[in-house]
Design a protein around this motif. Structure first.
Motif, PDB file in Angstrom:
ATOM      1  N   PRO A  19      -9.277   2.139 -16.330  1.00  0.00           N
ATOM      2  CA  PRO A  19      -8.203   2.769 -17.116  1.00  0.00           C
ATOM      3  C   PRO A  19      -7.701   4.081 -16.529  1.00  0.00           C
ATOM      4  N   LEU A  20      -8.551   4.740 -15.726  1.00  0.00           N
ATOM      5  CA  LEU A  20      -8.169   6.040 -15.187  1.00  0.00           C
ATOM      6  C   LEU A  20      -8.358   6.066 -13.678  1.00  0.00           C
ATOM      7  N   ASN A  21      -7.293   6.469 -12.963  1.00  0.00           N
ATOM      8  CA  ASN A  21      -7.364   6.689 -11.527  1.00  0.00           C
ATOM      9  C   ASN A  21      -6.751   8.048 -11.224  1.00  0.00           C
ATOM     10  N   SER A  22      -6.681   8.399  -9.959  1.00  0.00           N
ATOM     11  CA  SER A  22      -6.190   9.734  -9.594  1.00  0.00           C
ATOM     12  C   SER A  22      -4.752   9.959 -10.042  1.00  0.00           C
ATOM     13  N   GLU A  23      -3.923   8.910  -9.936  1.00  0.00           N
ATOM     14  CA  GLU A  23      -2.522   9.037 -10.325  1.00  0.00           C
ATOM     15  C   GLU A  23      -2.384   9.286 -11.819  1.00  0.00           C
ATOM     16  N   ARG A  24      -3.136   8.535 -12.627  1.00  0.00           N
ATOM     17  CA  ARG A  24      -3.064   8.715 -14.076  1.00  0.00           C
ATOM     18  C   ARG A  24      -3.668  10.047 -14.503  1.00  0.00           C
ATOM     19  N   LEU A  25      -4.734  10.454 -13.833  1.00  0.00           N
ATOM     20  CA  LEU A  25      -5.323  11.763 -14.145  1.00  0.00           C
ATOM     21  C   LEU A  25      -4.300  12.867 -13.918  1.00  0.00           C
ATOM     22  N   ALA A  27      10.382   1.117 -12.442  1.00  0.00           N
ATOM     23  CA  ALA A  27       9.615   2.280 -12.892  1.00  0.00           C
ATOM     24  C   ALA A  27       8.455   2.559 -11.946  1.00  0.00           C
ATOM     25  N   HIS A  28       7.961   3.787 -12.024  1.00  0.00           N
ATOM     26  CA  HIS A  28       6.822   4.202 -11.203  1.00  0.00           C
ATOM     27  C   HIS A  28       5.587   3.416 -11.606  1.00  0.00           C
ATOM     28  N   ASP A  29       4.993   2.738 -10.656  1.00  0.00           N
ATOM     29  CA  ASP A  29       3.810   1.910 -10.889  1.00  0.00           C
ATOM     30  C   ASP A  29       2.556   2.731 -10.601  1.00  0.00           C
ATOM     31  N   THR A  30       1.875   3.194 -11.668  1.00  0.00           N
ATOM     32  CA  THR A  30       0.702   4.048 -11.472  1.00  0.00           C
ATOM     33  C   THR A  30      -0.497   3.285 -10.927  1.00  0.00           C
ATOM     34  N   SER A  31      -0.434   1.944 -10.944  1.00  0.00           N
ATOM     35  CA  SER A  31      -1.532   1.155 -10.365  1.00  0.00           C
ATOM     36  C   SER A  31      -1.375   0.998  -8.854  1.00  0.00           C
ATOM     37  N   ASN A  32      -0.203   1.460  -8.330  1.00  0.00           N
ATOM     38  CA  ASN A  32       0.057   1.453  -6.887  1.00  0.00           C
ATOM     39  C   ASN A  32      -0.023   0.062  -6.266  1.00  0.00           C
ATOM     40  N   THR A  33       0.505  -0.943  -6.969  1.00  0.00           N
ATOM     41  CA  THR A  33       0.478  -2.309  -6.449  1.00  0.00           C
ATOM     42  C   THR A  33       1.845  -2.760  -5.936  1.00  0.00           C
ATOM     43  N   SER A  34       2.896  -1.981  -6.187  1.00  0.00           N
ATOM     44  CA  SER A  34       4.247  -2.359  -5.751  1.00  0.00           C
ATOM     45  C   SER A  34       4.478  -1.934  -4.305  1.00  0.00           C
ATOM     46  N   SER A  35       5.272  -2.727  -3.592  1.00  0.00           N
ATOM     47  CA  SER A  35       5.608  -2.369  -2.210  1.00  0.00           C
ATOM     48  C   SER A  35       6.747  -1.354  -2.215  1.00  0.00           C
ATOM     49  N   PRO A  36       6.796  -0.465  -1.220  1.00  0.00           N
ATOM     50  CA  PRO A  36       7.890   0.519  -1.148  1.00  0.00           C
ATOM     51  C   PRO A  36       9.268  -0.135  -1.154  1.00  0.00           C
ATOM     52  N   GLU A  37       9.390  -1.304  -0.497  1.00  0.00           N
ATOM     53  CA  GLU A  37      10.688  -1.969  -0.406  1.00  0.00           C
ATOM     54  C   GLU A  37      11.246  -2.322  -1.783  1.00  0.00           C
ATOM     55  N   ASP A  38      10.349  -2.641  -2.724  1.00  0.00           N
ATOM     56  CA  ASP A  38      10.796  -3.003  -4.072  1.00  0.00           C
ATOM     57  C   ASP A  38      11.557  -1.850  -4.721  1.00  0.00           C
ATOM     58  N   TYR A  39      11.051  -0.627  -4.551  1.00  0.00           N
ATOM     59  CA  TYR A  39      11.706   0.534  -5.146  1.00  0.00           C
ATOM     60  C   TYR A  39      13.090   0.753  -4.542  1.00  0.00           C
ATOM     61  N   ILE A  96     -14.885  15.187 -13.167  1.00  0.00           N
ATOM     62  CA  ILE A  96     -13.894  14.182 -13.555  1.00  0.00           C
ATOM     63  C   ILE A  96     -13.142  13.674 -12.333  1.00  0.00           C
ATOM     64  N   GLN A  97     -12.722  14.569 -11.473  1.00  0.00           N
ATOM     65  CA  GLN A  97     -11.965  14.183 -10.281  1.00  0.00           C
ATOM     66  C   GLN A  97     -12.782  13.297  -9.352  1.00  0.00           C
ATOM     67  N   SER A  98     -14.086  13.527  -9.297  1.00  0.00           N
ATOM     68  CA  SER A  98     -14.955  12.684  -8.468  1.00  0.00           C
ATOM     69  C   SER A  98     -15.062  11.281  -9.055  1.00  0.00           C
ATOM     70  N   ILE A  99     -15.165  11.201 -10.388  1.00  0.00           N
ATOM     71  CA  ILE A  99     -15.334   9.900 -11.050  1.00  0.00           C
ATOM     72  C   ILE A  99     -14.072   9.048 -10.941  1.00  0.00           C
ATOM     73  N   VAL A 100     -12.897   9.665 -11.154  1.00  0.00           N
ATOM     74  CA  VAL A 100     -11.669   8.866 -11.197  1.00  0.00           C
ATOM     75  C   VAL A 100     -11.291   8.309  -9.832  1.00  0.00           C
ATOM     76  N   ARG A 101     -11.850   8.850  -8.773  1.00  0.00           N
ATOM     77  CA  ARG A 101     -11.547   8.288  -7.451  1.00  0.00           C
ATOM     78  C   ARG A 101     -12.004   6.834  -7.356  1.00  0.00           C
ATOM     79  N   ILE A 102     -12.996   6.462  -8.155  1.00  0.00           N
ATOM     80  CA  ILE A 102     -13.442   5.068  -8.180  1.00  0.00           C
ATOM     81  C   ILE A 102     -12.305   4.177  -8.659  1.00  0.00           C
ATOM     82  N   GLY A 103     -11.506   4.691  -9.636  1.00  0.00           N
ATOM     83  CA  GLY A 103     -10.383   3.937 -10.156  1.00  0.00           C
ATOM     84  C   GLY A 103      -9.265   3.732  -9.165  1.00  0.00           C
ATOM     85  N   ASP A 104      -9.313   4.434  -8.030  1.00  0.00           N
ATOM     86  CA  ASP A 104      -8.313   4.221  -6.984  1.00  0.00           C
ATOM     87  C   ASP A 104      -8.595   2.942  -6.199  1.00  0.00           C
ATOM     88  N   TYR A 105      -9.805   2.429  -6.334  1.00  0.00           N
ATOM     89  CA  TYR A 105     -10.208   1.261  -5.548  1.00  0.00           C
ATOM     90  C   TYR A 105     -10.504   0.033  -6.399  1.00  0.00           C
TER      91      TYR A 105
END
Length: 307
Positions: free
Chosen positions: A254-260, A55-67, A241-250
């Motif tokens: 609970p909220l990052n750009s992908e989940r937003l 499944a799509h990993d919204t936390s972006n921790t999976s490697s492309p090869e896994d998919y 909101i978009q400025s705040i959630v960028r912090i969740g990318d790093y």
């Protein structure tokens, strides 16, 4: 000969679909985690329903090869075995994300795929391989592209919304206006059974979605009403909101750009093609009815914790 072989039976969709299929057909589970799965694959049967995938990993921790190893390579290996067998139908559960990460108006099946994530790319490459292979007489191939599936046991963004509303927290994204398609498990089960039982449905790609899209604000309201709460919709500037959630990318928030994006983008999927193929006007369960049922299952699970 009516045996249905199902992969990916441990996920919430696989669990519920398998239970539904077993009420109508003999069904067997096939685990592709078993290195010897080829030896356990029956050579005769009515259909393979291939649900297994990464499944799509919204936390972006999976490697492309896994998919690609799971969504593309395993699908190719299974399909090659299907072509050699005496099994009639092959259902590949792809995704609307195989062709479009964003939708401007309404997604239809003949759109040219331009996925940008490894998840979508791996799904599309599997689709392309399957479609390129000649089908022997008497066999059918169905590439199913569902939108966001929900039902009892569902986790992810819908559950996140539920927890926010349950805790009485305000929904701060009410300024984002969108329309989004969902797919209730009852409608998914219905469509699969109808295709299985109708030999006149031709091979092809079919979107699966409920009839009517809903906004995220409507979804929050449905959840609140199911909890006997007043929806707390708060209108905060989208730019803030978009400025705040960028912090969740790093850092893990609970909220990052992908989940937003998943929670606020418009993503409307047409189900006209599959309904036309089946000769039906409407699916048996409305989008609102299906969501009410899913939310009720969340309520039941929450209540059982205290029993």
């Amino acid at each position: 000969m009516d045996n249905i072989i199902i992969t990916g039976t441990e996920g919430f969709v696989g669990t519920l679909l398998t239970h539904f299929i077993q009420q109508k057909y003999p069904a067997s589970r096939l685990s592709l985690r078993d290195r010897d799965w080829c030896r356990h694959l029956p050579q005769k049967g009515k259909a393979i329903i291939h649900l297994a995938g990464k499944a799509h990993d919204t936390s972006n921790t999976s490697s492309p090869e896994d998919y690609f190893k799971v969504n593309r390579d395993l699908t190719i290996a299974l399909f090659d075995q299907f072509l050699k067998s005496e099994i009639h139908d092959f259902f590949y559960f792809s995704s609307v994300k195989a062709v479009a990460d964003t939708v401007e108006s309404q997604l239809i099946e003949d759109v040219i795929g331009v996925p940008i994530t490894p998840y979508g790319q791996s799904k599309l490459q599997a689709e392309q391989y399957l479609q390129a292979q000649p089908l022997p007489a008497g066999k059918r191939l169905f590439i199913i592209r569902p939108c966001m599936i929900h039902g009892p046991g569902n986790k992810g963004n819908l559950n996140l919304l539920y927890q926010i509303v349950k805790k009485g927290l305000p929904w701060p994204l009410a300024s984002f206006h969108n329309q989004r398609s969902f797919l209730g498990i009852d409608n998914l089960n219905y469509l699969i059974e109808k295709i299985l039982s109708n030999l006149n449905v031709p091979s092809g790609i079919y979107n699966f979605a409920d009839d009517d899209p809903l906004s995220t604000n409507e979804l929050v309201t449905i959840i609140a009403h199911s909890l006997h709460k007043t929806p707390r919709l708060v209108h905060v500037s989208p730019r803030l909101i978009q400025s705040i959630v960028r912090i969740g990318d790093y850092i893990p928030l609970p909220l990052n750009s992908e989940r937003l994006k998943k929670l606020t983008e418009s993503y409307v999927v047409s189900n006209d093609k599959v309904k036309k193929a089946l000769g039906i006007d409407r699916l048996p369960v409305t989008a609102r009815e299906g969501l009410h049922k899913t939310i009720a299952s969340f309520n039941s699970i929450s209540s059982s914790v205290f029993l």
